[in-house]
Scaffold this active site. Structure first.
Site, PDB file in Angstrom:
ATOM      1  CB  CYS A   1       1.917   3.470   5.974  1.00 36.52           C
ATOM      2  SG  CYS A   1       0.353   4.572   5.759  1.00 36.52           S
TER       3      CYS A   1
ATOM      4  N   GLY B   1       0.756  -1.181   0.059  1.00 40.26           N
ATOM      5  CA  GLY B   1       0.122   0.113  -0.125  1.00 40.26           C
ATOM      6  C   GLY B   1       0.832   1.111   0.042  1.00 40.26           C
ATOM      7  CB  CYS B   2       0.290   4.513   1.580  1.00 40.31           C
ATOM      8  SG  CYS B   2       1.143   6.125   1.964  1.00 40.31           S
ATOM      9  CG  PHE B   3       5.937   4.945  -0.993  1.00 38.00           C
ATOM     10  CD1 PHE B   3       5.366   6.154  -0.571  1.00 38.00           C
ATOM     11  CD2 PHE B   3       6.437   4.591  -2.375  1.00 38.00           C
ATOM     12  CE1 PHE B   3       5.305   7.238  -1.588  1.00 38.00           C
ATOM     13  CE2 PHE B   3       6.435   5.789  -3.097  1.00 38.00           C
ATOM     14  CZ  PHE B   3       5.769   6.822  -2.945  1.00 38.00           C
TER      15      PHE B   3
END
EC number: 1.8.4.11
Length: 221
Positions: A59, A55-57
């Protein structure tokens, strides 16, 4: 829409998704991964690399940075067909790239098995081409292996987690050989540490990070 433009309603949806996250850390397979010992005889001067899409890098970068033995984490793109893609291009979903974190680690301190444990805690690997409110193939769950041992471990643990029904749904994580890695733009690097006061950091990244620290409390720097 870029993450910086997320409205309050979107953030609430993300929080709801985080609240429904599976507790894989309660499984026997997770315990086996997390208890795997690093190789004390490994030459610390020779580090290894692991690459994960979760997902969002922003995070995942913040989470992997916490672990002892991790010497460097770089956010970037892998698995696509366009050379030197920009964030804007990747966000269209048309380049084929996944947002990834490339982790440099010392195998004498932390094992690849332990990094896989961190990977499975950092996101929900049963969500296809999304994580929470982030939709698109660029947010797919992926393990890009750098050698056959990494491939075998990734496949072994995914099968074991599925056989154990550690999640209500099957794992959809893509396991594929490493491809060219393109570091993301400078403003993406070390994002949480540089932008901790931003709403996305406080409302999305911070809760994930707090849980991550609780699970890996004995492995933090």
């Amino acid at each position: 829409m870029l993450k910086k433009m997320l409205a309050a309603a979107c953030v609430l949806l993300q929080l709801a998704a985080c609240g429904q996250k599976n507790h894989v850390e309660q499984s026997k397979t997770f315990s086996k991964m997390n208890e795997s010992q690093a190789n004390p005889n490994h030459d610390a001067a020779h580090t290894s690399i692991a690459t994960f899409g979760a997902g969002c890098f922003w995070c995942t970068e913040a989470q992997f940075q916490q672990l002892k033995g991790v010497t460097k984490v770089v956010s970037g793109y892998m698995g696509g067909t366009v050379k030197n893609p920009t964030y804007k291009e990747v966000c269209t979903g048309n380049t084929g790239h996944a947002e990834v974190t490339q982790v440099t680690f010392d195998p004498s301190v932390v094992s690849y098995d332990e990094l896989l444990a961190a990977f499975f805690v950092s996101h929900d690997p049963t969500q296809l081409n999304r994580q929470g409110n982030d939709y698109g193939t660029q947010y797919r769950s992926a393990i890009f292996y750098h050698n056959e041992e990494q491939k075998e471990k990734a496949m072994h643990y995914i099968k074991a987690l599925n056989d154990e029904h550690a999640y209500p749904s099957p794992i959809v994580t893509e396991v594929t050989a490493e491809e060219p890695f393109y570091p993301a733009e400078d403003y993406h690097q070390d994002y949480y540490n540089q932008n901790g006061s931003q709403p996305y950091c406080q409302m999305v990244i911070q809760p994930k990070l707090e849980k991550f620290k609780k699970v890996f409390k004995d492995k933090l720097k």
